[in-house]
Design a protein around this motif. Structure first.
Motif, PDB file in Angstrom:
ATOM      1  N   UNK A 274      60.810   5.844  49.566  1.00 56.00           N
ATOM      2  CA  UNK A 274      60.252   5.932  51.187  1.00 56.00           C
ATOM      3  C   UNK A 274      60.535   4.886  52.109  1.00 56.00           C
ATOM      4  N   UNK A 275      60.352   3.684  51.611  1.00 54.51           N
ATOM      5  CA  UNK A 275      60.282   2.487  52.562  1.00 54.51           C
ATOM      6  C   UNK A 275      61.575   2.045  52.815  1.00 54.51           C
ATOM      7  N   UNK A 276      62.647   2.228  51.607  1.00 57.52           N
ATOM      8  CA  UNK A 276      64.050   2.060  52.016  1.00 57.52           C
ATOM      9  C   UNK A 276      64.714   2.997  52.755  1.00 57.52           C
ATOM     10  N   UNK A 277      64.278   4.338  52.744  1.00 62.96           N
ATOM     11  CA  UNK A 277      64.849   5.204  53.567  1.00 62.96           C
ATOM     12  C   UNK A 277      64.280   4.989  55.121  1.00 62.96           C
ATOM     13  N   UNK A 278      63.143   4.466  54.983  1.00 66.83           N
ATOM     14  CA  UNK A 278      62.601   4.247  56.634  1.00 66.83           C
ATOM     15  C   UNK A 278      63.149   3.327  57.062  1.00 66.83           C
ATOM     16  N   UNK A 279      63.446   2.154  56.392  1.00 68.53           N
ATOM     17  CA  UNK A 279      64.252   1.066  56.653  1.00 68.53           C
ATOM     18  C   UNK A 279      65.596   1.273  57.150  1.00 68.53           C
TER      19      UNK A 279
ATOM     20  N   UNK B  58      63.563  11.459  53.595  1.00 63.06           N
ATOM     21  CA  UNK B  58      64.147  12.340  52.758  1.00 63.06           C
ATOM     22  C   UNK B  58      64.572  13.565  53.069  1.00 63.06           C
ATOM     23  N   UNK B  59      63.924  14.442  53.886  1.00 63.07           N
ATOM     24  CA  UNK B  59      64.145  15.740  54.218  1.00 63.07           C
ATOM     25  C   UNK B  59      65.377  15.738  55.033  1.00 63.07           C
ATOM     26  N   UNK B  60      65.467  14.526  55.977  1.00 65.15           N
ATOM     27  CA  UNK B  60      66.919  14.577  56.607  1.00 65.15           C
ATOM     28  C   UNK B  60      68.240  14.338  55.785  1.00 65.15           C
ATOM     29  N   UNK B  61      68.130  13.682  54.845  1.00 67.05           N
ATOM     30  CA  UNK B  61      69.158  13.396  53.713  1.00 67.05           C
ATOM     31  C   UNK B  61      69.647  14.759  52.880  1.00 67.05           C
ATOM     32  N   UNK B  62      68.299  15.243  52.836  1.00 69.24           N
ATOM     33  CA  UNK B  62      68.605  16.653  51.900  1.00 69.24           C
ATOM     34  C   UNK B  62      69.298  17.557  52.706  1.00 69.24           C
TER      35      UNK B  62
END
Lengths: 305, 348
Positions: B280-285, B290-294
């Motif tokens: 989660x932290x990495x994605x925020x960075x 997650x949902x956006x990637x999915x």
């Protein structure tokens, strides 16, 4: 800001000496008022105005080349500044009743300053008219420096869209036709790639000058984007515009352009198309013009292939 | 999958310093300098010095490159800088990778090499190529958390491929463009640098071309030089331990592979060998979640099935494991902004 001081060294020095002289005169003739009787409202008001005038002087000198108009404006502003400064000195220094010249120092330069400033602005107006004549075919009725292109001295897309909007309105009220020409340099990317972007930029500048020479009094040339230009032609039928467009293409074809470094001859050519405005908005008209250019480019491509 | 093995450079993140500063960043710096921006203002906040770049050994991270782009956008203020930057981006002067691209025999090979050597040729956006029986599609995805610079990068990369194809194939190719962002007020830049066939507000950033252009031979290409350059380019990447995809690419690939199975944040984190909180932290960075990637992957798959493979919307729903048709239509609308029935009219 070295250029500011290099050009206007004498003017600034004079202003400094004169204001210094005024202050010295005050200090030598009168004595300091005690802090308790200082009128802060006057000090802030007069001091602030003097500061603002100093800023105006700075901006003026920074933005204008030296010359008669600059001298007049500077002298006018300088007098106003001096007068306010003397007014300010008055707040700190009490003059003996026997002295009357301090009132003259305060009030004398003010009207002189205003007269000089008025003269300066009048001549500035004349100068502006002369410059506007040089801007012929590059701007019409409306000036907005933010919308000007930095490379070619032409209005950019935003300026163009405003101008088309205005011209459409004018054409409707005057019941006159309005036409547009779009001009696109052929194979411009090849020039950029083979000769460098600096050469490409120069080609654009040269073409700009060439097209300007070929336009009539009221036509307006703007740079849409990249190597694509648009010309607004008020009171012009499509057939006339098409003839002008054809002439422009011919003049570019016959231009003996040579590169900066080697003086190599580059063969330039441009595709030009013309359309007449119908009942539509500026965006729509521009889009139609662009589509027509795309078709013209495609046809010329097929023909060459 | 073994967690220890995964941690060994299975992906790289946006702080990784892998972009040679004298490659693509230099093009942008030159453009800015030529337009009269001072170098110290241009490099402010990037942690870079012009002298170091001239040394030719400076490597910068995606983060620094993005900061440089921010500076150029702020200082230049022009609408055309992304397009001018893009025009000279490809094949570029990036050693073997550029050579490989320059000597591509045809579009097919050029696109293959662009994808293969993307770490050198397109470090900030990931190109993905897809072909159906009518078109070849070149998709562009964010690879390092571009955030608000996505528009700038799309303009630059699409211009780059367009200009490269025009040069190497000997004439303009009839690319069509679909972009996610809404129409900007400088549409004329798209006309001049891309083409008239640009559509905004689309579900994906993609450019497409009729298939027949894939195998038209390109003049002036040397088969041998191209082959050798491709291999040397790959060897060079392998030697520098730079074969791994970016984090976002790795996630895309994993989701794409498992798109038919129910996939949550937990499983994804587990598969990548990290905790949910870390992912989660990495994605925020990376300026995403997650949902956006999915959704991004499911849009990619759904539109491929629907438009290219001729699936009906029910078949797509079944393929993606949606039991409820209404739910699928709602999700589809969220991904693409369109109902399944509207897609053929708008995107085909």
């Amino acid at each position: 800001m070295p250029p500011l001081f290099a050009l206007h060294r004498m003017k600034l020095l004079t202003l400094l000496l004169v204001s210094n002289f005024g202050l010295m005169l005050h200090l030598s003739a009168g004595d300091m008022k005690p802090l308790s009787v200082w009128d802060w409202l006057d000090i802030v008001g007069e001091g602030g105005s003097a500061m603002l005038l100093l800023i105006w002087i700075g901006l003026l000198l920074k933005s204008r080349p030296a010359g008669r108009v600059t001298d007049l404006l500077f002298a006018g502003l300088g007098c106003l500044f001096f007068s306010l400064l003397m007014d300010l000195a008055d707040e700190f220094v009490r003059m003996p009743d026997s002295v009357s010249w301090d009132a003259w120092l305060e009030s004398g330069p003010m009207p002189v300053g205003f007269i000089l400033l008025t003269l300066g602005i009048y001549h500035w107006h004349r100068e502006q008219l002369a410059i506007s004549a040089q801007m012929r075919n590059r701007e019409r009725l409306y000036r907005e420096h933010l919308h000007f292109d930095t490379l070619t001295p032409l209005g950019g897309a935003t300026y163009l869209k405003n101008q088309i909007e205005m011209s459409i309105k004018q054409a409707v009220t005057e019941r006159q036709p309005l036409s547009l020409i779009m001009l696109d340099i052929d194979a411009f990317s090849v020039i950029n790639r083979d000769y460098g972007q600096a050469e490409g930029d120069r080609v654009l500048q040269v073409i700009t000058q060439l097209v300007l020479l070929n336009l009539r009094e009221h036509d307006l040339l703007c740079r849409l984007a990249g190597d694509r230009f648009v010309i607004v032609l008020p009171n012009t039928l499509e057939s006339q515009a098409a003839a002008i467009a054809h002439d422009l293409a011919l003049s570019i074809k016959h231009l003996a352009y040579r590169t900066i470094l080697q003086g190599e001859r580059l063969a330039l050519s441009a595709t030009t198309v013309a359309v007449m405005a119908r009942q539509e908005g500026a965006e729509c008209l521009l889009e139609r013009l662009n589509t027509r250019l795309a078709h013209a480019k495609q046809t010329s491509l097929f023909r060459s292939a | 999958m073994n967690a220890g093995a995964v941690r060994q450079r299975a992906w790289y993140e946006r702080e990784a310093r892998f972009i040679p500063a004298h490659h693509q960043p230099a093009g942008l710096i030159d453009l800015a300098l030529m337009r009269g921006i001072e170098s110290h203002r241009l490099l402010r906040g990037t942690g870079l010095f012009y002298q170091d770049i001239l040394g030719g050994r400076q490597f910068i991270s995606a983060e620094q490159f993005l900061r440089l782009i921010d500076n150029v956008r702020q200082l230049r203020g022009g609408d055309d800088c992304s397009f001018l930057f893009g025009q000279q981006l490809l094949p570029g002067h990036y050693g073997h990778a550029s050579h490989a691209l320059r000597h591509a025999q045809d579009l097919q090979q050029a696109l293959d090499r662009l994808v293969l050597l993307r770490r050198r040729l397109s470090p900030l956006l990931t190109p993905r190529v897809r072909v159906d029986d009518r078109y070849v599609y070149l998709h562009w995805f964010d690879s390092c958390g571009a955030g608000a610079r996505e528009v700038f990068l799309m303009e630059a990369c699409m211009t780059a491929v367009t200009a490269m194809c025009r040069w190497l194939s000997g004439g303009p190719l009839p690319w069509e463009y679909q972009l996610r962002h809404s129409q900007p007020d400088y549409i004329e830049q798209y006309w001049v640098h891309l083409s008239e066939a640009v559509r905004f507000g689309c579900p994906q950033n993609v450019m497409r071309l009729p298939c027949e252009y894939l195998f038209k031979p390109w003049p002036h290409a040397s088969l041998t030089v191209g082959q050798v350059a491709e291999q040397t380019g790959l060897d060079e990447l392998a030697a520098a331990d730079e074969m791994a995809p970016s984090l976002l690419e790795a996630l895309f690939d994993y989701i794409h592979k498992h798109v038919r199975q129910p996939l949550g944040l937990e499983r994804l984190a587990e598969a990548q060998g990290m905790s949910v909180a870390t992912l989660k932290r990495k994605l925020k960075h990376h300026d995403t979640h997650f949902l956006q990637q999915l959704d991004q992957v499911r849009t990619y798959v759904a539109l491929d099935l629907y438009l290219s493979k001729g699936f009906t919307s029910d078949e797509v729903a079944t393929y993606l494991n949606f039991n409820d048709k209404a739910n699928f239509r709602r999700s589809f609308k969220r991904w693409t902004g369109l109902l399944p029935s509207e897609v053929p009219g708008r995107l085909a």
